[in-house]
Design an enzyme around this catalytic site. Structure first.
Site, PDB file in Angstrom:
ATOM      1  N   HIS A 269     -91.331  39.175  33.604  1.00 56.97           N
ATOM      2  CA  HIS A 269     -92.286  39.454  34.668  1.00 56.97           C
ATOM      3  C   HIS A 269     -93.697  39.617  34.089  1.00 56.97           C
ATOM      4  CE1 HIS A 269     -91.210  43.449  33.132  1.00 56.97           C
ATOM      5  NE2 HIS A 269     -92.351  43.908  33.636  1.00 56.97           N
TER       6      HIS A 269
ATOM      7  N   HIS B 293     -93.350  39.482  30.109  1.00 56.99           N
ATOM      8  CA  HIS B 293     -92.614  40.329  29.169  1.00 56.99           C
ATOM      9  C   HIS B 293     -91.286  40.781  29.771  1.00 56.99           C
ATOM     10  CE1 HIS B 293     -95.285  43.007  31.465  1.00 56.99           C
ATOM     11  NE2 HIS B 293     -94.396  43.969  31.299  1.00 56.99           N
TER      12      HIS B 293
ATOM     13  N   ARG C 224     -98.062  53.695  30.325  1.00 55.66           N
ATOM     14  CA  ARG C 224     -98.766  52.424  30.471  1.00 55.66           C
ATOM     15  C   ARG C 224    -100.094  52.602  31.193  1.00 55.66           C
ATOM     16  NH1 ARG C 224     -96.027  48.197  34.181  1.00 55.66           N
ATOM     17  NH2 ARG C 224     -97.606  48.788  35.716  1.00 55.66           N
TER      18      ARG C 224
END
Length: 287
Positions: free
Chosen positions: A102, A258, A274
């Site tokens: 994705h 990834h 993140r």
């Protein structure tokens, strides 16, 4: 092994994607030359890896903000009340859909420029993340197929990776999930994107959020998407990273996909933070 010496040291990992960078401290503001070198390395290698970067969520947000404004995720929880930092904790959130290829947040009209992922607690083995070069995947299509895909568009939908049965299955979760759908209706992006900085073309559909190629019939769309999803995962286009605590990965979200492997089981605790840097509206140039 190719090593590039600047004020930073940049060690290339594979022919198509990935480099290890040393000589920078994420807890401190970058000097102009460092920022420029990181930006150029990101454009060249698409994903950069940094070891031994013990930073707080605020420091991570401050570092990421040097490259642009930050996205606040509509569903994932936040780390330590820092709204710009997504908390990816497998003991708190169902993260199974990270174990597909994705590109982050393509359900947005303006998908992210990049993401910066910090490893806070990782398994001693397992839990690797793989990145694939969308440039290399595009370049390895036949000229005829590249011409066919050029100019086509695809729909991206948030509920593809955030279905109600997993993210809206409590009263509080349903309210948030429903609002996320309202705020993020399905969007249309080109199947082949032109990178806004490098000018290179790349594949811009992904299994996480792409639901249909709009100009094709349902059966044609499914066949083409399935081919592209399999094609982009070829080992020749990828790099695989085994995490250590306090590692950081910084990737160009416009030019990569990834896959976070979920091979460590539910009993092992894996925690990542993140930061996501806002991007611009994808476009395609035929020339």
């Amino acid at each position: 092994m190719e090593i590039i010496m600047t004020t930073l040291t940049i060690e290339k990992i594979t022919p198509n994607i990935g480099a290890v960078v040393t000589g920078v401290d994420f807890s401190q503001p970058l000097i102009d030359t460092q920022q420029h070198e990181i930006e150029q390395a990101l454009l060249t290698h698409q994903v950069l890896f940094f070891r031994k970067q013990a930073i707080t969520p605020k420091q991570q947000a401050d570092f990421a903000r040097q490259f642009g404004s930050l996205h606040i995720h509509p569903i994932f929880p936040q780390a330590d009340n820092q709204p710009e930092i997504v908390l990816l904790d497998n003991h708190k959130t169902d993260l199974r859909d990270n174990a597909i290829w994705h590109t982050d947040v393509t359900f947005s009209e303006t998908p992210p420029l990049g993401s910066i992922l910090a490893a806070k607690q990782v398994p001693s083995f397992g839990g690797d993340t793989l990145w694939s070069s969308s440039y290399a995947a595009y370049d390895n299509l036949s000229p005829a197929f590249r011409a066919f895909l050029g100019g086509l568009t695809a729909t991206h939908n948030i509920i593809q990776s955030f279905p109600q049965e997993r993210f809206g299955n409590t009263p509080e979760g349903f309210t948030q999930w429903q609002q996320a759908q309202i705020d993020n209706p399905p969007v249309v992006h080109p199947v082949i994107r032109t990178h806004p900085v490098t000018g290179k073309k790349l594949i811009f559909v992904n299994e996480g959020f792409t639901t249909k190629i709009n100009e094709l019939s349902d059966s044609e769309s499914k066949a083409v998407l399935n081919f592209l999803f399999q094609h982009i995962s070829k080992p020749e286009f990828t790099v695989r990273w085994h995490w250590q605590n306090d590692d950081i990965a910084f990737w160009d979200n416009r030019a990569t996909q990834h896959y976070a492997t979920h091979d460590y089981g539910d009993t092992v605790h894996r925690v990542m933070h993140r930061a996501t840097i806002n991007g611009d509206k994808p476009f395609y140039h035929s020339i």
